[in-house]
Design an enzyme around this catalytic site. Structure first.
Site, PDB file in Angstrom:
ATOM      1  N   GLY A  57       0.819  -1.205   0.000  1.00  0.00           N
ATOM      2  CA  GLY A  57       0.000   0.000   0.000  1.00  0.00           C
ATOM      3  C   GLY A  57       0.850   1.251   0.000  1.00  0.00           C
ATOM      4  N   TYR A 163      36.217  -8.997   5.307  1.00  0.00           N
ATOM      5  CA  TYR A 163      34.755  -9.069   5.450  1.00  0.00           C
ATOM      6  C   TYR A 163      34.392  -9.849   6.710  1.00  0.00           C
ATOM      7  CZ  TYR A 163      29.931 -10.496   4.389  1.00  0.00           C
ATOM      8  OH  TYR A 163      28.589 -10.735   4.453  1.00  0.00           O
ATOM      9  N   ALA A 165      36.256 -10.390   9.319  1.00  0.00           N
ATOM     10  CA  ALA A 165      36.705  -9.643  10.502  1.00  0.00           C
ATOM     11  C   ALA A 165      35.752  -8.505  10.825  1.00  0.00           C
ATOM     12  CB  ALA A 165      38.114  -9.109  10.268  1.00  0.00           C
ATOM     13  N   ILE A 196      22.814 -17.267   1.202  1.00  0.00           N
ATOM     14  CA  ILE A 196      21.511 -16.723   0.841  1.00  0.00           C
ATOM     15  C   ILE A 196      21.524 -16.377  -0.635  1.00  0.00           C
ATOM     16  CG2 ILE A 196      19.767 -14.968   1.317  1.00  0.00           C
ATOM     17  CD1 ILE A 196      20.350 -16.746   3.720  1.00  0.00           C
TER      18      ILE A 196
END
Length: 259
Positions: A57, A163, A165, A196
């Site tokens: 909406g 990344y 770390a 993912i």
């Protein structure tokens, strides 16, 4: 979002234009919330707004374009967000794996690591700090999107290591926030997704062999989706989650067991 409220408050989702962040924004908007999506690319945020609002909406999505590594830009974005009302939920999702160093020098390695720390760690720290005073008390919810890489380590010698770390650093920072904000009735939790699909990190260019290896690493025999992460976020920012804080929750199909 006070503990007696349904999901009709104001949520902020960084990196809300694509992938996991977009799925989170869509899920929360579908619950009736107003959702501020923050990201660098105004056109991407606007496209996501149009698509989400077809289902949720009109007026549910408020795009705010800002570079969250820039303190001045974060301050301006936070001022705009705070003007919309108390923030019931803040989801720090912005982040990315950057390109490896351009050469083998230590200077190039330092530039790569600093950039990755800025994108994956500093973005969350700056936005959260800027909005901390706007979080609803009591009942505010803060979620930090980390990665299974923080628990398993990076797969590469340079960018993947930085990344991992950076994402691991989010955990210690979130634990401190949970202690700090708990007395105000604000919960702070970390979600650590595994593999993912349908994201910019795991998008085009990965081989079928890579996909099969990642799926075989799970216990449920499938890749995760942005909706899987959004479902977990929806619980963590709900009134029902008032007694869960300071936790790292894996959304990884069993690829990393609880620790």
């Amino acid at each position: 979002m006070g503990d007696d409220m349904a999901g009709d408050g104001l949520a902020v989702v960084s990196g809300g234009g694509t992938g996991i962040g977009r799925a989170i924004a869509a899920r929360l908007a579908g619950e009736g919330r107003r959702v501020v999506t923050v990201g660098r690319r105004a056109a991407v945020l606007e496209q996501a707004r149009e698509e989400i609002e077809r289902e949720a909406g009109p007026g549910r999505i408020v795009p705010v374009a800002a570079d969250l590594t820039d303190p001045a830009a974060v301050a301006a974005a936070a001022d705009r967000i705070a003007g919309l009302g108390p923030v019931d939920a803040l989801v720090n999702n912005a982040g990315a794996i950057v390109t490896p160093p351009e050469d083998d020098s230590l200077a190039a390695l330092a530039r790569s690591w600093r950039h990755d720390l800025d994108v994956n760690l500093l973005t969350a720290v700056l936005l959260t700090t800027a909005l901390q005073g706007a979080l609803r008390r009591p009942g505010g919810r803060l979620v930090v999107i980390s990665s299974a890489a923080a628990q398993r380590g990076g797969a590469g010698p340079h960018s993947a290591g930085s990344y991992a770390a950076a994402k691991a650093a989010l955990h210690g920072w979130a634990f401190g926030l949970a202690r700090q904000l708990g007395p105000d009735g604000i919960t702070v939790n970390v979600l650590a997704p595994g593999y993912i699909e349908e994201t910019e990190i795991f998008g085009a260019g990965w081989s079928e062999e890579f996909h099969a290896r990642k799926v075989a690493d799970t216990l449920v025999g499938r890749a995760g989706t942005p909706a899987d992460v959004a479902d977990a976020v929806a619980y963590l920012v709900s009134p029902a989650c008032g007694y869960v804080t300071g936790q790292v929750i894996g959304v990884n199909g069993g690829a990393v067991l609880g620790r």
